[in-house]
Scaffold this active site. Structure first.
Site, PDB file in Angstrom:
ATOM      1  N   HIS A 208      72.188  70.510  17.296  1.00  0.00           N
ATOM      2  CA  HIS A 208      73.555  70.111  16.945  1.00  0.00           C
ATOM      3  C   HIS A 208      73.880  70.706  15.572  1.00  0.00           C
ATOM      4  O   HIS A 208      73.781  70.023  14.549  1.00  0.00           O
ATOM      5  CB  HIS A 208      73.676  68.591  16.923  1.00  0.00           C
ATOM      6  CG  HIS A 208      75.074  68.086  16.781  1.00  0.00           C
ATOM      7  ND1 HIS A 208      75.514  66.937  17.396  1.00  0.00           N
ATOM      8  CD2 HIS A 208      76.141  68.567  16.096  1.00  0.00           C
ATOM      9  CE1 HIS A 208      76.789  66.727  17.086  1.00  0.00           C
ATOM     10  NE2 HIS A 208      77.178  67.706  16.290  1.00  0.00           N
TER      11      HIS A 208
ATOM     12  N   GLU B 148      75.071  71.251  20.949  1.00  0.00           N
ATOM     13  CA  GLU B 148      76.094  70.214  20.763  1.00  0.00           C
ATOM     14  C   GLU B 148      76.949  70.534  19.546  1.00  0.00           C
ATOM     15  O   GLU B 148      76.476  71.168  18.596  1.00  0.00           O
ATOM     16  CB  GLU B 148      75.439  68.850  20.521  1.00  0.00           C
ATOM     17  CG  GLU B 148      74.574  68.328  21.629  1.00  0.00           C
ATOM     18  CD  GLU B 148      73.983  66.967  21.301  1.00  0.00           C
ATOM     19  OE1 GLU B 148      73.540  66.292  22.233  1.00  0.00           O
ATOM     20  OE2 GLU B 148      73.957  66.590  20.116  1.00  0.00           O
TER      21      GLU B 148
ATOM     22  N   HIS C  61      71.836  59.081  22.181  1.00  0.00           N
ATOM     23  CA  HIS C  61      72.093  58.440  20.890  1.00  0.00           C
ATOM     24  C   HIS C  61      71.368  57.092  20.830  1.00  0.00           C
ATOM     25  O   HIS C  61      71.712  56.143  21.524  1.00  0.00           O
ATOM     26  CB  HIS C  61      73.580  58.223  20.596  1.00  0.00           C
ATOM     27  CG  HIS C  61      73.840  58.114  19.116  1.00  0.00           C
ATOM     28  ND1 HIS C  61      74.135  59.205  18.334  1.00  0.00           N
ATOM     29  CD2 HIS C  61      73.799  57.057  18.270  1.00  0.00           C
ATOM     30  CE1 HIS C  61      74.307  58.816  17.073  1.00  0.00           C
ATOM     31  NE2 HIS C  61      74.088  57.523  17.015  1.00  0.00           N
TER      32      HIS C  61
END
Length: 237
Positions: free
Chosen positions: A43, A70, A190
């Site tokens: 990410h 991401e 998450h």
């Protein structure tokens, strides 16, 4: 089967804290796959405080399982993804400077914007996924964007589960059932951890992939990276 994609942002954070190339991000990505990991997730953020844009380029030749990038589809990010052509791009509405992602997309308000981004990635042969909260209206909105998959934002589930409230998974089950009906693939991520991943997996129909970074790397400090990767794989299968 639910795939385990390991987010290696925290490895880059540790490297950057000291400078140099220890730990070696590319070696860690190689080892995770050797240990059985079924994908690598990164990410990159605009400030490059952990994953650098060059890391994304370098990993392209290293990742032979599934490569997932991401991020918020702003100009530089879009260019990076189109250059690297990962297997999957996951669009996340994180603000510049955010410590971590904190919410899914409003797929109704941003439907046109997301549709435009998704079409661009799909034209380049990149599977798309968008980060969403477990809200039925947002799942329906996601379908209208044309995305291939959604990624359920699981922070709320993880928090409730840590308090002993197993009913915290209910909106995720409902969201997954609707996503399946609409023909959307389902990813999740998450705050998933060794403590909660098996319960989540057992209750979410059609769960294709989980992306786990912070918890997995933290657990590996005590249990070892090879061991932890395989502990997740056993719980997911």
């Amino acid at each position: 089967m639910t795939k385990l994609s390991v987010n290696i942002n925290k490895i880059a954070t540790l490297r950057n804290a000291r400078g140099g190339n220890v730990p070696d991000l590319l070696k860690v990505a190689t080892d995770i796959q050797k240990f059985g990991g079924e994908g690598i997730t990164i990410h990159p953020r605009p400030d490059e405080r952990h994953i650098r844009y060059q890391d994304a380029r370098d990993l392209k030749s290293i990742v032979y399982t599934e490569y997932n990038i991401e991020g918020n589809p702003q100009h530089n990010f879009v260019d990076l993804v189109l250059e690297c052509k990962p297997d999957q791009v996951t669009l996340v509405p994180d603000a510049i400077g955010a410590i971590t992602s904190s919410a899914g997309w409003d797929t109704i308000q941003y439907q046109d914007y997301l549709s435009e981004m998704i079409q661009e990635f799909q034209r380049n042969g990149i599977r798309t996924s968008i980060f969403v909260d477990p809200v039925l209206e947002m799942i329906e909105g996601a379908k209208k964007t044309g995305t291939d998959r959604i990624e359920l934002y699981t922070e709320s589930f993880a928090h409730q589960y840590s308090l002993g409230n197993e009913k915290g998974i209910t909106p995720y089950v409902e969201a997954a059932v609707l996503a399946n009906e609409l023909g959307l693939g389902i990813n999740a991520g998450h705050d998933l951890s060794l403590d909660n991943i098996q319960f989540f997996k057992q209750n979410i129909p059609g769960l294709l992939e989980v992306s786990i970074g912070h918890a997995l790397i933290s657990e590996a400090l005590y249990l070892g990276l090879d061991n932890v990767v395989n502990m997740y794989l056993r719980k997911l299968k």
